[in-house]
Motif scaffolding. Sequence first.
Motif, PDB file in Angstrom:
ATOM      1  N   MET A 191      80.443  47.185 172.374  1.00 23.88           N
ATOM      2  CA  MET A 191      79.032  46.861 172.166  1.00 23.88           C
ATOM      3  C   MET A 191      78.066  47.795 172.583  1.00 23.88           C
ATOM      4  O   MET A 191      78.101  48.424 173.513  1.00 23.88           O
ATOM      5  CB  MET A 191      78.528  45.749 173.100  1.00 23.88           C
ATOM      6  CG  MET A 191      77.246  45.059 173.020  1.00 23.88           C
ATOM      7  SD  MET A 191      76.825  43.646 174.078  1.00 23.88           S
ATOM      8  CE  MET A 191      77.601  42.362 173.668  1.00 23.88           C
ATOM      9  N   THR A 192      77.023  48.003 172.059  1.00 21.67           N
ATOM     10  CA  THR A 192      75.849  48.775 172.140  1.00 21.67           C
ATOM     11  C   THR A 192      74.799  48.403 172.724  1.00 21.67           C
ATOM     12  O   THR A 192      74.139  47.554 171.874  1.00 21.67           O
ATOM     13  CB  THR A 192      75.777  49.951 171.253  1.00 21.67           C
ATOM     14  OG1 THR A 192      77.126  50.841 170.991  1.00 21.67           O
ATOM     15  CG2 THR A 192      74.684  51.141 171.550  1.00 21.67           C
ATOM     16  N   LYS A 193      73.840  48.823 173.779  1.00 24.04           N
ATOM     17  CA  LYS A 193      72.681  48.257 173.999  1.00 24.04           C
ATOM     18  C   LYS A 193      71.572  49.324 174.115  1.00 24.04           C
ATOM     19  O   LYS A 193      71.852  50.439 174.538  1.00 24.04           O
ATOM     20  CB  LYS A 193      72.703  47.690 175.539  1.00 24.04           C
ATOM     21  CG  LYS A 193      73.642  46.381 175.503  1.00 24.04           C
ATOM     22  CD  LYS A 193      73.552  45.828 177.074  1.00 24.04           C
ATOM     23  CE  LYS A 193      74.209  44.724 176.996  1.00 24.04           C
ATOM     24  NZ  LYS A 193      74.073  43.926 178.257  1.00 24.04           N
ATOM     25  N   LEU A 194      70.478  48.990 173.362  1.00 17.19           N
ATOM     26  CA  LEU A 194      69.409  49.982 173.250  1.00 17.19           C
ATOM     27  C   LEU A 194      68.359  49.504 173.772  1.00 17.19           C
ATOM     28  O   LEU A 194      68.040  48.198 173.796  1.00 17.19           O
ATOM     29  CB  LEU A 194      69.008  50.199 171.831  1.00 17.19           C
ATOM     30  CG  LEU A 194      70.269  50.877 170.709  1.00 17.19           C
ATOM     31  CD1 LEU A 194      69.821  50.805 169.425  1.00 17.19           C
ATOM     32  CD2 LEU A 194      70.554  52.342 171.515  1.00 17.19           C
ATOM     33  N   VAL A 195      67.524  50.358 174.402  1.00 16.63           N
ATOM     34  CA  VAL A 195      66.106  49.755 174.946  1.00 16.63           C
ATOM     35  C   VAL A 195      65.276  50.689 174.116  1.00 16.63           C
ATOM     36  O   VAL A 195      65.006  51.910 173.980  1.00 16.63           O
ATOM     37  CB  VAL A 195      65.812  50.115 176.486  1.00 16.63           C
ATOM     38  CG1 VAL A 195      64.460  49.714 176.995  1.00 16.63           C
ATOM     39  CG2 VAL A 195      66.963  49.511 177.358  1.00 16.63           C
ATOM     40  N   LEU A 196      64.267  49.931 173.483  1.00 16.01           N
ATOM     41  CA  LEU A 196      63.260  50.410 172.546  1.00 16.01           C
ATOM     42  C   LEU A 196      61.847  50.367 173.224  1.00 16.01           C
ATOM     43  O   LEU A 196      61.525  49.248 173.708  1.00 16.01           O
ATOM     44  CB  LEU A 196      63.297  49.765 171.331  1.00 16.01           C
ATOM     45  CG  LEU A 196      64.569  49.927 170.572  1.00 16.01           C
ATOM     46  CD1 LEU A 196      64.367  49.083 169.227  1.00 16.01           C
ATOM     47  CD2 LEU A 196      64.999  51.217 170.144  1.00 16.01           C
ATOM     48  N   GLU A 197      60.933  51.362 173.369  1.00 16.10           N
ATOM     49  CA  GLU A 197      59.626  51.318 173.448  1.00 16.10           C
ATOM     50  C   GLU A 197      58.737  51.584 172.154  1.00 16.10           C
ATOM     51  O   GLU A 197      58.716  52.402 171.687  1.00 16.10           O
ATOM     52  CB  GLU A 197      59.357  52.338 174.534  1.00 16.10           C
ATOM     53  CG  GLU A 197      59.894  52.228 175.766  1.00 16.10           C
ATOM     54  CD  GLU A 197      59.623  53.305 176.769  1.00 16.10           C
ATOM     55  OE1 GLU A 197      58.728  54.187 176.603  1.00 16.10           O
ATOM     56  OE2 GLU A 197      60.432  53.631 177.824  1.00 16.10           O
ATOM     57  N   ILE A 198      58.256  50.241 172.106  1.00 13.52           N
ATOM     58  CA  ILE A 198      57.268  50.160 170.694  1.00 13.52           C
ATOM     59  C   ILE A 198      56.133  49.924 171.014  1.00 13.52           C
ATOM     60  O   ILE A 198      55.668  48.808 171.394  1.00 13.52           O
ATOM     61  CB  ILE A 198      58.019  49.204 169.782  1.00 13.52           C
ATOM     62  CG1 ILE A 198      59.511  49.217 169.564  1.00 13.52           C
ATOM     63  CG2 ILE A 198      57.149  49.278 168.468  1.00 13.52           C
ATOM     64  CD1 ILE A 198      60.230  48.022 168.787  1.00 13.52           C
TER      65      ILE A 198
END
Length: 72
Positions: free
Chosen positions: A1-8
Amino acid sequence: MTKLVLEIPNQNDLDVLLPLLRRLRIRFSNLKVSTSKEGELEEALRIVRQGCDMSTYGDALQYQIETRQVNF
């Protein structure tokens, strides 16, 4: 599993992305960061940079010795 943190920063971009994530059945957590008042961040950084006078806290070693003494 890959987790991403996005700043939008743009709400419109987020509105486009969320339906795609749902369609692909990609789980996500919606973390909202409140926007600070103008100058609030700068004031907080100024306070941190200023620091504090640590001499008023006393001798840390002496405190540790005193709190660890066994009273019989």
